[in-house]
Design an enzyme around this catalytic site. Structure first.
Site, short mmCIF file in Angstrom:
data_model
loop_
_atom_site.label_atom_id
_atom_site.label_comp_id
_atom_site.label_asym_id
_atom_site.label_seq_id
_atom_site.Cartn_x
_atom_site.Cartn_y
_atom_site.Cartn_z
N LYS A 1 0.81 -1.22 0.00
CA LYS A 1 0.00 0.00 0.00
C LYS A 1 0.84 1.27 0.00
O LYS A 1 0.42 2.29 -0.53
CB LYS A 1 -0.94 0.02 1.22
N LYS B 1 -10.78 -3.76 -4.29
CA LYS B 1 -11.50 -2.50 -4.43
C LYS B 1 -10.64 -1.44 -5.10
O LYS B 1 -11.15 -0.51 -5.71
CB LYS B 1 -11.88 -1.96 -3.04
N LYS C 1 -5.14 -10.27 -6.80
CA LYS C 1 -6.42 -10.56 -6.13
C LYS C 1 -7.49 -9.55 -6.56
O LYS C 1 -7.16 -8.42 -6.94
CB LYS C 1 -6.23 -10.57 -4.61
P1 AMP Z 1 -11.27 -5.33 2.82
O1 AMP Z 1 -12.15 -5.01 1.68
O2 AMP Z 1 -9.81 -5.24 2.48
O3 AMP Z 1 -11.63 -4.58 4.07
O4 AMP Z 1 -11.50 -6.88 3.15
C1 AMP Z 1 -12.62 -7.38 3.87
C2 AMP Z 1 -12.54 -8.90 3.94
O5 AMP Z 1 -12.63 -9.46 2.62
C3 AMP Z 1 -11.24 -9.43 4.54
O6 AMP Z 1 -11.53 -10.56 5.34
C4 AMP Z 1 -10.43 -9.82 3.32
O7 AMP Z 1 -9.50 -10.84 3.60
C5 AMP Z 1 -11.52 -10.31 2.38
N1 AMP Z 1 -11.12 -10.19 0.98
C6 AMP Z 1 -10.75 -9.04 0.33
N2 AMP Z 1 -10.43 -9.28 -0.95
C7 AMP Z 1 -10.59 -10.62 -1.13
C8 AMP Z 1 -10.41 -11.50 -2.26
N3 AMP Z 1 -10.01 -11.05 -3.45
N4 AMP Z 1 -10.67 -12.83 -2.07
C9 AMP Z 1 -11.09 -13.29 -0.87
N5 AMP Z 1 -11.27 -12.52 0.22
C10 AMP Z 1 -11.03 -11.20 0.10
#
Ligand code: AMP
Ligand code: TRP
Length: 330
Positions: free
Chosen positions: A110, A196, A193
């Site tokens: 990041k 967002k 991956k």
């Molecule tokens: P975040 O959007 O980074 O706050 O992530 C929220 C949750 O979604 C966390 O538990 C992440 O590990 C999961 N997550 C985010 N991106 C992915 C992805 N591409 N595949 C699986 N889990 C994800």
């Protein structure tokens, strides 16, 4: 068991968030005590427009409820309404070691090339995450694969604090990472991956995408010309193909091998429309509920305020015990 997890309320929640995390949260809440929160203190570690943030916090809450998080069962709140998170993060900043944080790969990604200009908050982000978890004596933390390192750090911080002060203040938590779906990949690049922050909207399915958009995104998703094999091993070296089969399996609550049993020998011309239909059918009710909820922001605020009241009560004893352990009178 006490389950706890969080999601950042910035950007739009996508299919990776749903399959890697949110879907399992909705399942776990029927069996265990669950706390789910919007990590809004984490969101400000990079600049976010304040007016937009207030809106996306409500939208993220609406999305979680639309996905099936029941505020009657799960304690649903936003971090900023529970000051104990920031307080505990400070205490834990004094336990966490620079060397541990220097190893965090998410900070490296990041902050990029411009590390000198990254906020101190972005660097200390995993310590705040440890505070989120340890405050509630969470035993299990359901997250996607990308959070594994932060969970290991949380365990190290809990253990060091307990050992340094000769106390048993913190429960050492376990990560809960699903077998399939823990790392959903970009639709444009099987080595990145789904995220967002990917500049291309075609790389992800947003939970609020309409049916035509979902179908288009799967149609344009990167694949290869080979037919589908009989087994998952047959998909080694075919990251994009493997990703689409995984998405299908987790959406359908089926084993990936079972999905391959149905589609082996067929190409993506046949597989993609079936996958798109499945995603459209799964996401349509979520999107409809989201639109209804979004129209009533006051109700969302009521839910978050009520959740925060519960969270404050649940976190108070651990915060008190931590202050006492380090010898600070209150
Ligand atoms: P975040 O959007 O980074 O706050 O992530 C929220 C949750 O979604 C966390 O538990 C992440 O590990 C999961 N997550 C985010 N991106 C992915 C992805 N591409 N595949 C699986 N889990 C994800
Ligand atoms: N860092 C997590 C993410 O980006 C969000 C998060 C913040 C979290 N605090 C947490 C997840 C505590 C689990 C437990 O996905």
């Amino acid at each position: 068991m006490r389950i706890l997890s969080g999601i950042q309320p910035t950007g739009e929640p996508h299919l990776g968030n749903y399959l890697g995390a949110i879907k399992r949260w909705t399942e776990l809440q029927h069996e265990q005590e669950c706390l789910i929160f919007l990590a809004d203190l984490h969101a400000i570690t990079v600049y976010n427009d304040p007016a937009t943030l207030a809106r996306t916090i409500r939208e993220a809450a609406a999305t979680l409820i639309a996905c099936g998080i029941d505020p009657g069962k799960t304690v649903l709140f936003n971090q900023a309404r529970v000051p104990a998170h920031a307080e505990m993060a400070w205490l834990l900043n004094c336990t966490a070691r620079m060397g541990w944080l220097n190893r965090m790969t998410q900070f490296k990604e990041k902050s990029g090339k411009n590390r000198e200009n990254a906020s101190v908050g972005l660097y200390a982000y995993p310590v705040l995450q440890a505070a989120d978890i340890l405050l509630y004596q969470a035993t299990h933390v359901p997250v996607g694969e990308d959070q594994k390192q932060h969970l290991e750090l949380t365990r190290d911080i809990a253990t060091k604090f307990n050992t340094d002060y000769g106390v048993e203040v913190f429960t050492v938590p376990e990560p809960l990472i699903g077998k399939a779906g823990a790392r959903i990949m970009s639709l444009r690049d099987g080595s990145a991956k789904m995220s967002k922050s990917d500049p291309s909207d075609m790389s992800r399915i947003n939970l609020t995408d309409d049916s035509d958009t979902i179908a288009q995104k799967f149609k344009k998703a990167k694949t290869d010309p080979e037919p589908l094999p009989e087994t998952m091993e047959g998909l080694e070296g075919r990251a994009e193909a493997k990703n689409l089969v995984t998405i299908f399996a987790v959406l359908a609550d089926r084993a990936p091998e079972d999905v391959l049993g149905e589609f082996a020998g067929q190409g993506f011309g046949a597989f993609k429309p079936c996958l798109a239909d499945l995603a459209v059918e799964t996401l349509r009710p979520i999107r409809d509920r989201f639109e209804t909820l979004r129209a009533d922001p006051a109700e969302i605020d009521r839910i978050l305020v009520k959740g925060a009241e519960k969270a404050r009560l649940l976190s108070a004893p651990t915060l008190e015990a931590a202050y006492k352990a380090v010898g600070l009178p209150r």
